[in-house]
Enzyme design. Structure first.
Site, PDB file in Angstrom:
ATOM      1  N   SER A   1      -1.845   7.686   5.962  1.00 53.97           N
ATOM      2  CA  SER A   1      -1.267   6.728   6.506  1.00 53.97           C
ATOM      3  C   SER A   1      -1.862   6.489   8.137  1.00 53.97           C
ATOM      4  CB  SER A   1       0.151   7.324   6.652  1.00 53.97           C
ATOM      5  OG  SER A   1       0.829   6.421   7.774  1.00 53.97           O
TER       6      SER A   1
ATOM      7  N   LYS B   1       6.664   2.206   8.969  1.00 55.54           N
ATOM      8  CA  LYS B   1       6.722   3.709   9.194  1.00 55.54           C
ATOM      9  C   LYS B   1       8.165   4.250   9.333  1.00 55.54           C
ATOM     10  CE  LYS B   1       2.258   3.174   8.990  1.00 55.54           C
ATOM     11  NZ  LYS B   1       1.342   3.584   7.882  1.00 55.54           N
TER      12      LYS B   1
ATOM     13  N   SER C   1       1.112   4.174   1.929  1.00 51.06           N
ATOM     14  CA  SER C   1       1.552   5.035   3.210  1.00 51.06           C
ATOM     15  C   SER C   1       2.781   5.508   3.345  1.00 51.06           C
ATOM     16  CB  SER C   1       1.222   4.072   4.571  1.00 51.06           C
ATOM     17  OG  SER C   1       2.018   3.370   4.995  1.00 51.06           O
TER      18      SER C   1
ATOM     19  N   SER D   1       0.856  -1.333  -0.007  1.00 56.69           N
ATOM     20  CA  SER D   1       0.148   0.068   0.008  1.00 56.69           C
ATOM     21  C   SER D   1       0.869   1.317  -0.184  1.00 56.69           C
ATOM     22  CB  SER D   1      -0.765   0.016   1.403  1.00 56.69           C
ATOM     23  OG  SER D   1      -0.069  -0.073   2.468  1.00 56.69           O
TER      24      SER D   1
END
Length: 305
Positions: free
Chosen positions: A270, A166, A111, A109
């Site tokens: 996100s 992240k 983010s 994805s």
């Protein structure tokens, strides 16, 4: 953003396969091979005695390769033992590399766009933040600690079966403020340099792009103009909710000991520490270091900034 491996429990499957094939290999080396050797020796003695008897009776004994064939037949490993012995070292090597050195992941994805794109295959350094026991992920040897700006893979606090990725924004003790889509770390505003707008190929639209200098670690981020800094109604902390102070368009968090504050580079697309809270040290998987393949875009190969 969750990272999907080929199988979510691949490490456990590898471990079970390694134990099973390793047990069979040890059993064969220390028990079964000796039994086959004894059986072969007995068959060869009987063969020799039979030939000797034939000679005494004036009958010409077998002079072909019967002895070798008998020995080979008795020493041959069963198929299940042969395959286990062949696969065990390969499985053990993959398990060790994956558990203690490097592990591959695929980005599903957006983010972390523009740093990481959908379809990127990345390699994660498993020992950068300490040596951990596989399966249970317990740290046994201290090596290093996550630093602001690192791109880190970790177990999602709300569902430990999922791996997320992240960027580290805050380390233990940091005071993080996010207001009007700008960060302040320990009272010092983070520097932002405007860049050309970014065209998202997955969802054809332009995003505002900036070079964010997070305490000496420059990297690109995206903002979507028609979205707020965060959605207060979506905040659902796993723990340490008291460490954060939220208002309509601003929040401030003080990162608790042994925890980290994480955000995606695609800031308005996100789900990260703004919504579900901090990442404890025990959830850390490793540091993302390189994109090693992207089937639709070979130019993506390179280190992760």
């Amino acid at each position: 953003m969750d990272i999907q491996t080929v199988l979510s429990n691949f490490a456990l499957i590898l471990f079970v396969l390694m134990v099973v094939t390793g047990t069979i290999w040890c059993l064969d080396v220390f028990v079964l091979s000796k039994q086959r050797r004894r059986a072969a020796d007995l068959a060869l003695r009987e063969y020799d005695e039979r030939n000797e008897k034939l000679r005494r009776e004036g009958i010409k004994p077998d002079s072909g390769n019967g002895r070798a064939a008998i020995e080979q037949a008795h020493l041959r490993q069963p198929t299940w033992v042969e395959y286990s012995g062949s696969f065990f070292p390969v499985i053990a090597l993959v398990f060790i590399l994956r558990s203690f050195l490097w592990e591959p992941f695929k980005i599903p994805s957006s983010s972390m766009v523009p740093t990481l794109l959908v379809g990127d295959f990345i390699l994660v350094n498993k020992y950068a933040y300490g040596i951990r026991l596989p399966i249970i992920n317990k740290k046994v040897i201290e090596v290093g600690a996550p630093q602001r700006g690192d791109v880190m893979v970790f177990k999602y606090p709300k569902d430990l079966s999922q791996d997320y990725i992240k960027r580290v924004i805050g380390v233990p003790g940091d005071k993080i403020t996010y207001e009007n889509k700008r960060l302040t770390v320990n009272g010092k505003p983070v520097a932002y340099t405007p860049m050309d707008d970014y065209l998202d190929d997955q969802h054809p639209m332009y995003h505002k792009q900036f070079m964010e200098n997070l305490t000496g670690v420059p990297h690109r981020i995206l903002n979507t103009e028609d979205r707020r800094s965060f959605d207060l109604g979506a905040v659902d902390f796993v723990g340490h909710r008291e460490a954060c102070d939220y208002s309509y368009d601003k929040f401030t968090c003080i990162v608790p000991p042994g925890n980290y504050f994480m955000m995606g580079d695609n800031r308005d697309n996100s789900a990260d520490s703004r919504y579900w809270g901090f990442v404890p040290d025990k959830n850390i998987v490793g540091k993302a270091i390189v994109v090693w393949m992207n089937l639709s875009n070979p130019k993506r190969i390179g280190s992760i900034q």
